[in-house]
Each structure stands twice: as C-alpha cells, then as structure tokens.
Write an enzyme that holds these catalytic residues in place. Structure first.
Site, PDB file in Angstrom:
ATOM      1  N   LYS A 111       0.845  -1.210   0.000  1.00 58.18           N
ATOM      2  CA  LYS A 111       0.000   0.000   0.000  1.00 58.18           C
ATOM      3  C   LYS A 111       0.872   1.249   0.000  1.00 58.18           C
ATOM      4  O   LYS A 111       0.552   2.224  -0.666  1.00 58.18           O
ATOM      5  CB  LYS A 111      -0.914   0.009   1.229  1.00 58.18           C
ATOM      6  CG  LYS A 111      -1.942  -1.107   1.220  1.00 58.18           C
ATOM      7  CD  LYS A 111      -3.369  -0.555   1.280  1.00 58.18           C
ATOM      8  CE  LYS A 111      -4.407  -1.660   1.135  1.00 58.18           C
ATOM      9  NZ  LYS A 111      -4.502  -2.508   2.351  1.00 58.18           N
ATOM     10  N   LYS A 195      -9.119 -15.753 -11.337  1.00 57.50           N
ATOM     11  CA  LYS A 195     -10.347 -15.688 -10.541  1.00 57.50           C
ATOM     12  C   LYS A 195     -11.220 -14.492 -10.895  1.00 57.50           C
ATOM     13  O   LYS A 195     -10.744 -13.526 -11.490  1.00 57.50           O
ATOM     14  CB  LYS A 195      -9.992 -15.651  -9.049  1.00 57.50           C
ATOM     15  CG  LYS A 195      -9.510 -14.291  -8.549  1.00 57.50           C
ATOM     16  CD  LYS A 195      -9.070 -14.378  -7.106  1.00 57.50           C
ATOM     17  CE  LYS A 195     -10.080 -13.792  -6.134  1.00 57.50           C
ATOM     18  NZ  LYS A 195     -10.223 -12.339  -6.142  1.00 57.50           N
ATOM     19  N   LYS A 198     -12.842  -8.152  -7.850  1.00 57.87           N
ATOM     20  CA  LYS A 198     -13.067  -6.721  -8.074  1.00 57.87           C
ATOM     21  C   LYS A 198     -11.871  -6.080  -8.764  1.00 57.87           C
ATOM     22  O   LYS A 198     -12.033  -5.324  -9.704  1.00 57.87           O
ATOM     23  CB  LYS A 198     -13.332  -6.014  -6.739  1.00 57.87           C
ATOM     24  CG  LYS A 198     -14.741  -6.229  -6.225  1.00 57.87           C
ATOM     25  CD  LYS A 198     -15.050  -5.335  -5.049  1.00 57.87           C
ATOM     26  CE  LYS A 198     -14.318  -5.737  -3.787  1.00 57.87           C
ATOM     27  NZ  LYS A 198     -14.890  -6.887  -3.077  1.00 57.87           N
TER      28      LYS A 198
END
Ligand code: ATP
Ligand code: MG
Length: 330
Positions: A111, A195, A198
């Site tokens: 992050k 997969k 989002k």
C-alpha cells in the site's frame, strides 16, 4: 461454543466469487458457531473516502449480506464504527506493537508503494486494528484468504504478547478458517484470467440486472471449439463449465459436457444457458437486495440491534482487559 468472526470490506458490490466462495459458507457457519460479521468501515478510512462513500457503502453491503442469508437472529451483524470498545483495545494493542514489525507487513509495504503520498499511521497500524476486531470478541476462528494470513499471524502474536506480558490466558489465539473446507468454491473470471475479482474488473455482481448478466456471459472468452473427441478442456472453457456446475442442474451440465466430448458443442448455446441459470440462481437475492436497500428503517434497526449485541460482547472483554492492565474498573 466457538466464536467465528469475519470482517467485511465495504468496497463495491458482492460478486459471484464472493457469494459462492465466502458468503454461502458464512450462511452455513451461522448454524454451528457463534458468529460475528462486521462491516469494517474504520479500516476503509486509510484511503480517505468521502462521507457519502462511507454511508452508501455500509448500507449497500449490509443489504447485500442480509439478502444472501446472513441472519441477524442467528449471528451478530454490526458496523465496526458502532462499537467504540474496539478503539480502546486498538490503543492498548498499539502500545505493544513495534514499528519494525509493522513496517515489515507485506500489505503495508504494498500500500505504501501504491499510495506514496498517503502513508498514514492508520495504514501502518492496520494489523493492530484488525487484531482488535478479532480479539475484542475473543474469537477462535477467522475465515480469511491468502492475502490476510500475515495479518492473522500478527493478531496471534499480539494476543500471545498480551497474555505473556500479563500472565493471563484472556485471549485465545485466533486460527485461520478455511472457507474451501466449508464448501467455498473458487469462481473463475470469464475473461480467461484466473479468478473473478473486483481488482480484476471481470465480475458478475449479484445486483446486476439480467440484461447485464446476459451481456457479460455472452462476452466470455472462448476458443475455436472442441478439436478432438473427449479432449481435456482448456482453461477458458473449463471456466464456463465450473460456473455451469455451480448454477445449473446436473442434467444441464451433463448435456453440455457430452456435447463437448463428441465435439458438437456450440459455445453460444452454452453461454445462453449459463446466463439464464446465473439469472435464475441469483434472482431471489437480487429481489431481496432491492427490498433491503429500499428499507432504511429496517436496515437501521438491524444495525442498531447488531451494535448492541456486539457491544455487550466487546464490553465484557474490555472489562477484563482494563482490570488486567491495572485500570480501576468502575
Ligand atoms: P479484491 O480484488 O479487492 O481483492 P475480491 O473481488 O477478491 O476483491 P474480496 O473482498 O477480496 O473480493 O473477498 C471477499 C471474500 O470473497 C474473501 O473471502 C475471498 O476469499 C472471497 N472471494 C473473492 N473472490 C473470489 C472468487 N473468485 N472465488 C471464490 N472466493 C472469492
Ligand atoms: Mg481479494
């Protein structure tokens, strides 16, 4: 009874992967465990959402989980920011969480790289807040995916550290709970990638209207068609069959499987059927999402009752924690 806790990230809508991979298992877990499900709205502050963002996403997520079958009578469903006890535990845990170990957490490093202008202290202490979420109910099991394993290790470490420091066994060490073991199914994307997710931008959402679902399924990546009798399916085709296996009847699955095996399969037919079966499987959920989302009073009363139950459990832990640390208990 063992306590299971799961945090729900209030980002975006639920997709088929979330549903068949996680939420269906949550619905079953309610029968066998004392479950806590919470909407992690404090966690979302690390990226500075607007007040409207926060309001709307908590509301959406609550509607969707209820529509999927999380039952406020069986579980405690609450919004994290309704339970201030969590912050107090977060503070105590932070006093024994060290800069070095927090800086080494992979998700922090990632992050910090992604948002170099916003490497805030909340981001650094994300694992302590997560540990506080788990330990406040003295949870035994936490359903988590691979990406959360390191945070779970931190939560165990903080629990152990507290127990050692004060010579107590107040906190059980929370264990990872595999959703695959609970019947969770990995749902593939229909764009040929691994997969559905989002971040992958390839999702079919539970709230998608039938016309949108049809469009998305018809666009699924395929190949030139079966080349030899009884051949193994390439990944993109297997993905369609995996979904078919989840939403269609066995007869339908077998019908298309035979067509694949004798090289007469037309992907258009398969996709049409798959789209209709996805629509059929998700129809009742879609209806319920709309009902909940349109009923603010009901959502509020569910959230309020959830917060009360969660605070009762949290306050009981916090009372012990305060006593253990040496604060006077009033
Ligand atoms: P992101 O891309 O932001 O990581 P996501 O689509 O992967 O989002 P998460 O919020 O990470 O969704 O996951 C919520 C839950 O759904 C987790 O328990 C996760 O393991 C599960 N899940 C997500 N995608 C799938 C999938 N395609 N198949 C099965 N389970 C899934
Ligand atoms: Mg994910």
């Amino acid at each position: 009874m063992e306590i299971v806790l799961s945090g729900i990230r209030p980002t975006g809508n639920l997709h088929l992967g979330n549903y068949y991979g996680a939420v269906t298992s949550f619905v079953k877990l309610q029968e066998a465990y004392k479950c806590f499900f919470f909407i992690a709205d404090w966690h979302s502050l690390t990226t500075h959402p607007t007040p409207e963002n926060i309001q709307n996403s908590a509301r959406t997520i609550l509607s969707e989980y209820l529509a999927c079958g999380l039952d406020p009578e069986k579980s405690t469903i609450y919004v994290q920011s309704d339970v201030p006890e969590v912050i107090e535990l977060y503070l105590y845990l932070n006093m024994n969480a060290y800069l070095g170990e927090l800086e080494r957490v992979t998700s922090f490093k990632e992050k910090a790289r992604k948002q170099p202008d916003n490497v805030n202290a909340g981001l650094l202490t994300y694992p302590t807040l997560m540990a506080a979420d788990i330990l406040i109910h003295r949870s035994h099991k936490v359903p988590v995916g691979k990406d959360q394993e390191q945070n779970m290790e931190m939560a165990r470490k903080f629990a152990r550290r507290f127990n050692m420091m004060y010579n107590t066994d107040l906190f059980p060490e929370p264990q990872n709970f595999s959703l695959a073991g609970q019947g969770g199914i990995k749902i593939p994307g229909l764009d040929g990638s691994g997969k559905m997710g989002k971040s992958e931008g390839n999702c079919i959402y539970l709230c998608d209207e039938p016309s949108v679902i049809r469009k998305k399924v018809m666009k699924a990546v395929t190949d030139a068609g079966p080349q030899a009798m009884n051949s193994e399916k390439p990944e993109v085709i297997q993905n369609l069959f995996t979904l078919l296996d989840v939403v269609s009847t066995k007869d339908t699955y077998d019908y298309f499987n035979e067509k694949w095996n004798d090289c007469t399969l037309r992907y258009g037919d398969l996709k049409k059927q798959l789209a209709e079966d996805i629509i059929k499987a998700t129809d009742p959920i879609r209806e319920r999402i709309k009902e909940y989302a349109g009923n603010t009073d009901l959502l509020q009363s569910i959230a309020k009752a959830g917060a009360e139950k969660a605070r009762e459990s949290a306050a009981a832990t916090l009372k012990e924690v305060r006593k253990t640390i040496g604060f006077k208990v009033y």
